[in-house]
Scaffold this motif. Structure first.
Motif, PDB file in Angstrom:
ATOM      1  N   VAL A  67       0.835  -1.207   0.000  1.00 13.59           N
ATOM      2  CA  VAL A  67       0.000   0.000   0.000  1.00 13.59           C
ATOM      3  C   VAL A  67       0.869   1.255   0.000  1.00 13.59           C
ATOM      4  CG1 VAL A  67      -1.729   1.321   1.296  1.00 13.59           C
ATOM      5  CG2 VAL A  67      -1.955  -1.163   1.082  1.00 13.59           C
ATOM      6  N   LEU A  68       1.942   1.247   0.771  1.00 11.59           N
ATOM      7  CA  LEU A  68       2.842   2.402   0.790  1.00 11.59           C
ATOM      8  C   LEU A  68       3.533   2.565  -0.562  1.00 11.59           C
ATOM      9  CD1 LEU A  68       4.211   4.739   2.218  1.00 11.59           C
ATOM     10  CD2 LEU A  68       5.903   3.125   3.131  1.00 11.59           C
ATOM     11  N   ALA A  69       3.949   1.469  -1.174  1.00  9.14           N
ATOM     12  CA  ALA A  69       4.603   1.537  -2.484  1.00  9.14           C
ATOM     13  C   ALA A  69       3.677   2.163  -3.517  1.00  9.14           C
ATOM     14  CB  ALA A  69       5.031   0.135  -2.933  1.00  9.14           C
ATOM     15  N   VAL A  70       2.403   1.780  -3.488  1.00  6.90           N
ATOM     16  CA  VAL A  70       1.424   2.340  -4.429  1.00  6.90           C
ATOM     17  C   VAL A  70       1.226   3.831  -4.154  1.00  6.90           C
ATOM     18  CG1 VAL A  70      -0.964   2.246  -5.246  1.00  6.90           C
ATOM     19  CG2 VAL A  70       0.261   0.131  -4.753  1.00  6.90           C
ATOM     20  N   HIS A  96      10.996  -0.748  -3.231  1.00  4.57           N
ATOM     21  CA  HIS A  96      12.211  -0.888  -2.440  1.00  4.57           C
ATOM     22  C   HIS A  96      12.228   0.127  -1.289  1.00  4.57           C
ATOM     23  CE1 HIS A  96      16.850  -1.564  -2.443  1.00  4.57           C
ATOM     24  NE2 HIS A  96      16.228  -2.435  -1.669  1.00  4.57           N
ATOM     25  N   ILE A  97      11.816   1.355  -1.581  1.00 11.91           N
ATOM     26  CA  ILE A  97      11.735   2.379  -0.535  1.00 11.91           C
ATOM     27  C   ILE A  97      10.727   1.967   0.525  1.00 11.91           C
ATOM     28  CG2 ILE A  97      11.016   4.760  -0.034  1.00 11.91           C
ATOM     29  CD1 ILE A  97      12.068   5.494  -2.864  1.00 11.91           C
ATOM     30  N   SER A 135      12.715  10.078  -3.736  1.00 15.19           N
ATOM     31  CA  SER A 135      12.792  10.584  -2.361  1.00 15.19           C
ATOM     32  C   SER A 135      12.868  12.109  -2.342  1.00 15.19           C
ATOM     33  CB  SER A 135      14.010   9.998  -1.637  1.00 15.19           C
ATOM     34  OG  SER A 135      13.922   8.589  -1.568  1.00 15.19           O
ATOM     35  N   GLU A 136      13.680  12.662  -3.211  1.00 17.61           N
ATOM     36  CA  GLU A 136      13.838  14.114  -3.252  1.00 17.61           C
ATOM     37  C   GLU A 136      12.558  14.810  -3.693  1.00 17.61           C
ATOM     38  OE1 GLU A 136      17.192  14.647  -5.809  1.00 17.61           O
ATOM     39  OE2 GLU A 136      18.662  14.359  -4.202  1.00 17.61           O
ATOM     40  N   LEU A 142       8.349   9.778   3.205  1.00 18.40           N
ATOM     41  CA  LEU A 142       8.271   8.404   2.721  1.00 18.40           C
ATOM     42  C   LEU A 142       7.386   7.512   3.584  1.00 18.40           C
ATOM     43  CD1 LEU A 142      12.022   8.024   1.739  1.00 18.40           C
ATOM     44  CD2 LEU A 142      10.112   8.860   0.353  1.00 18.40           C
ATOM     45  N   LYS A 143       6.875   8.052   4.672  1.00 23.88           N
ATOM     46  CA  LYS A 143       5.820   7.378   5.424  1.00 23.88           C
ATOM     47  C   LYS A 143       4.517   8.080   5.077  1.00 23.88           C
ATOM     48  CE  LYS A 143       8.740   5.962   9.310  1.00 23.88           C
ATOM     49  NZ  LYS A 143       8.929   6.023  10.780  1.00 23.88           N
TER      50      LYS A 143
END
Length: 300
Positions: A67-70, A96-97, A135-136, A142-143
């Motif tokens: 879910v976080l990746a999506v 991966h993140i 990320s940038e 990222l959470k």
């Protein structure tokens, strides 16, 4: 006491959820993009999300990781002008993140393993640079507060009223339904609190539980979710579940992936999968200027 704590946590997450929503204008642009056009189409995005589901299953990652990746993927592609050839690298980068954020460090697969198992034709260096760009551009947020966050809270609130409902309201089933919804870009436009409540309401209706329905209605009132908004997304979720249950619907084939990349097979993958990247080299800093922003139709 437990119910009070959960309600307080619910309100806190509600206040934060808007920060992690993908830009709706960007999502709409993706939905309107032709499949063979210059940008990422909805069908292309949905196919990549299904691949992420399969990879999540293969590596034994949690629903939270998927879910976080999506969420990371949608926030990124709704913000950036992305060419289709980069999408595989972006999606694997997001997975991966997400895995590094949610999984135990010992359970996070290496970049090389992710690329090998997904059979994508880019390098570890490409993936590393892409993760840096993602990320940038997301300001290292990222959470995220997601529909899964609310689904767990709703489930906990229901259980806090009586332990007898644990076997009735199946969290695993609700999570599976959420994953099916996330394979369609339209649900990325829903507020996570509303999408999760839509899933909960439909499951409660199927169970025909008056007590659980009352709890769900109290949650709706507490969060000030309008009847019209809830009705709209319940309808879309219900349609998605019906279509997903139909034999005509193509679902992520986890078993096929496992067969393709069984340990023995993976070790003997043709060398071309590892040594001939189809992805153009990604610049160290960022993409060139023409690819670093959504086009003028979005910014105007």
């Amino acid at each position: 006491m437990e119910a009070f704590r959960l309600m307080k946590e619910l309100k806190s997450n509600l206040d934060q959820e808007v920060q992690y929503l993908p830009k709706e204008t960007g999502l709409s642009l993706i939905e309107s993009t032709q499949e063979n056009g210059n940008g990422v189409s909805a069908k292309c995005r949905d196919a990549r999300v299904e691949d992420l589901w399969s990879l999540t299953s293969f590596f034994g990652y949690s629903t939270q990781t998927f879910v976080l990746a999506v969420n990371l993927l949608d926030r990124f592609i709704a913000m950036m002008k992305v060419q289709p050839r980069y999408l595989a690298c972006i999606s694997i980068g997001c997975l991966h993140i997400a895995a590094r954020v949610t999984e135990e460090e010992c359970n996070v697969s290496s970049s090389h393993e992710l690329i090998r198992i997904s059979q994508c034709k880019f390098t570890v260096s490409d993936l590393s640079r892409m993760e840096k760009i993602i990320s940038e551009k997301l300001n290292f947020q990222l959470k995220a507060v997601t529909a899964l966050t609310f689904l767990h809270l709703y489930h906990g609130i229901a259980l806090s009223h009586t332990s007898n409902r644990k076997d009735v309201l199946n969290l695993d089933k609700l999570e599976a339904q959420l994953k099916a919804c996330l394979c369609r870009i339209v649900f990325s436009k829903a507020k996570p609190s509303v999408l999760a409540l839509s899933l909960l309401m439909l499951e409660i209706e199927a169970l025909q539980s008056a007590d659980l329905l009352e709890i769900a209605q109290r949650i709706q009132t507490h969060l000030k979710i309008s009847k019209a908004d809830l009705a709209r997304w319940r309808g879309l979720v219900g349609q998605c579940m019906r279509e997903y249950s139909s034999p005509e619907c193509a679902k992520p084939d986890h078993k096929k992936l496992v067969w393709i990349v069984s340990r023995r097979t993976a070790q003997n993958l043709h060398s071309s999968y590892r040594s001939v990247p189809e992805l153009p080299t990604i610049p160290e800093g960022a993409w060139d200027e023409s690819e670093s922003h959504l086009d003028s139709s979005l910014s105007s």
